[in-house]
Design an enzyme around this catalytic site. Structure first.
Site, short mmCIF file in Angstrom:
data_model
loop_
_atom_site.label_atom_id
_atom_site.label_comp_id
_atom_site.label_asym_id
_atom_site.label_seq_id
_atom_site.Cartn_x
_atom_site.Cartn_y
_atom_site.Cartn_z
N ASN A 50 44.89 56.82 46.21
CA ASN A 50 45.13 56.91 44.77
C ASN A 50 45.03 55.51 44.17
OD1 ASN A 50 45.94 57.50 42.16
ND2 ASN A 50 48.10 57.76 42.68
N GLU A 101 54.65 59.15 38.77
CA GLU A 101 54.50 58.29 37.60
C GLU A 101 54.27 59.12 36.34
OE1 GLU A 101 52.71 54.84 40.51
OE2 GLU A 101 51.36 55.88 39.10
N GLU A 150 56.22 62.58 48.12
CA GLU A 150 56.33 61.15 47.85
C GLU A 150 57.75 60.83 47.37
OE1 GLU A 150 52.27 59.38 46.40
OE2 GLU A 150 52.98 60.80 44.93
N HIS A 174 51.94 63.64 39.97
CA HIS A 174 52.33 62.36 40.55
C HIS A 174 53.60 61.87 39.87
CE1 HIS A 174 52.33 58.13 41.69
NE2 HIS A 174 51.58 58.49 42.72
N GLY A 183 55.33 52.05 46.08
CA GLY A 183 55.05 50.72 45.58
C GLY A 183 56.19 49.73 45.72
N SER A 189 54.42 53.88 50.23
CA SER A 189 54.24 52.61 50.95
C SER A 189 53.69 52.81 52.36
CB SER A 189 55.56 51.82 50.98
OG SER A 189 55.95 51.44 49.68
N LYS A 215 45.15 54.73 41.07
CA LYS A 215 45.96 54.60 39.85
C LYS A 215 45.14 53.97 38.73
CE LYS A 215 50.06 54.46 42.75
NZ LYS A 215 51.48 54.05 42.87
#
Length: 286
Positions: A41, A129, A202, A127, A208, A248, A43
């Site tokens: 991904n 985010e 996730e 996702h 991240g 990660s 992003k």
């Protein structure tokens, strides 16, 4: 409880058919029916020049294991470029899909039909985010479920993302959060629809941040997700569905994670732009 569920699910998975598939792969190089999905991904990253650089890095990565299915989500502005440049054993994925089907007055949206028209076969949905939002209210479980259904019904395969925040893990709410996200999607999806879905677990606190769930933590949650699917969708879907881990994932931890029986691959963020992504793709080698 989760340990007991893990044991129950493990017995579902270790049936003779799956063992035979992997035996054929190991002996003859025939890809197993249930390949590991190694997803990337990007992003909101990459200039045109950087796209070409990362594509070259992956294209020059040598032979990929038959056990790895490689799917890379790229920003929408770079989709057609990526489609034209990636080697044939890498699939290009959209990072999101519109909630409305077809074409119409949906300014700024990219529908599943538009993605299919340019040759895209995959999309992400949900996702973290996008669920949290970028300074504005994020997507609800219901919005993500609807998007997933729209994409599947248009013929796309979907990496459907779920996961908990740190406070939710620390308070023991991980599976309650994941179950609510799964239930919302399930309300829009038929048993047949689920065959086009990969679940990407996730843990938000590990995305991240450099933190990563231990293999034991990841396996426990993946097993519980599979048990939820067995109870609430069907045992057959639970056995066959791929549940990938994101959070990660790096070249130095992918081997220990992929060895867990309920981890069927990865959704990799930042590392998918780096040379180590090739190492992650190859972590399925026997």
């Amino acid at each position: 409880v989760l340990f007991l569920k893990s044991q129950n699910v493990r017995s579902i998975l270790q049936d003779s058919k799956m063992a035979d598939e992997w035996a054929k792969y190991l002996a003859n190089g025939v890809p197993p029916k249930k390949r590991m999905l190694i997803g990337g991904n990007w992003k909101c990253n990459c200039t045109v020049a950087e796209v070409d650089k990362v594509v070259k890095l992956i294209n020059d990565g040598g032979k990929f294991p038959l056990a790895s299915e490689v799917v890379i989500a790229v920003p929408s502005i770079h989709i057609t470029r990526a489609l034209s440049k990636f080697r044939p054993d890498v699939s290009v994925c959209s990072e999101d899909v519109g909630i409305n089907s077809g074409f119409g007055a949906y300014t700024g949206e990219i529908s599943a039909q538009m993605l299919k028209d340019v040759g895209v076969k995959w999309t992400l949905t949900g996702h973290s985010e996008r669920r949290v939002g970028f300074g504005f209210p994020g997507e609800t479980n219901e919005v993500v479920g609807k998007k997933t259904s729209v994409a599947v019904k248009a013929g796309l395969s979907v990496m459907f993302c779920i996961g908990e925040q740190l406070a939710e893990r620390e308070s023991g709410e991980t599976m309650n959060v994941c179950a609510a996200q799964l239930a919302a999607a399930s309300s829009f999806l038929s048993v047949e629809d689920w065959k086009k879905v990969v679940i990407a677990y996730e843990p938000v606190w590990a995305i991240g941040t450099g933190k990563v769930a231990t293999p034991a933590q990841a396996e426990e949650t993946h097993a519980a997700i599979r048990q939820w699917m067995a109870t609430n969708v069907s045992k057959e879907v639970a056995k066959d569905i791929r549940i990938v881990y994101g959070g990660s994932v790096k070249g130095n931890n992918c081997k220990s994670l992929i060895s867990c029986p309920n981890i069927d691959g990865f959704l990799v963020g930042g590392a998918s732009l780096l040379p180590e992504f090739v190492d992650i793709i190859k972590c399925t080698e026997a």
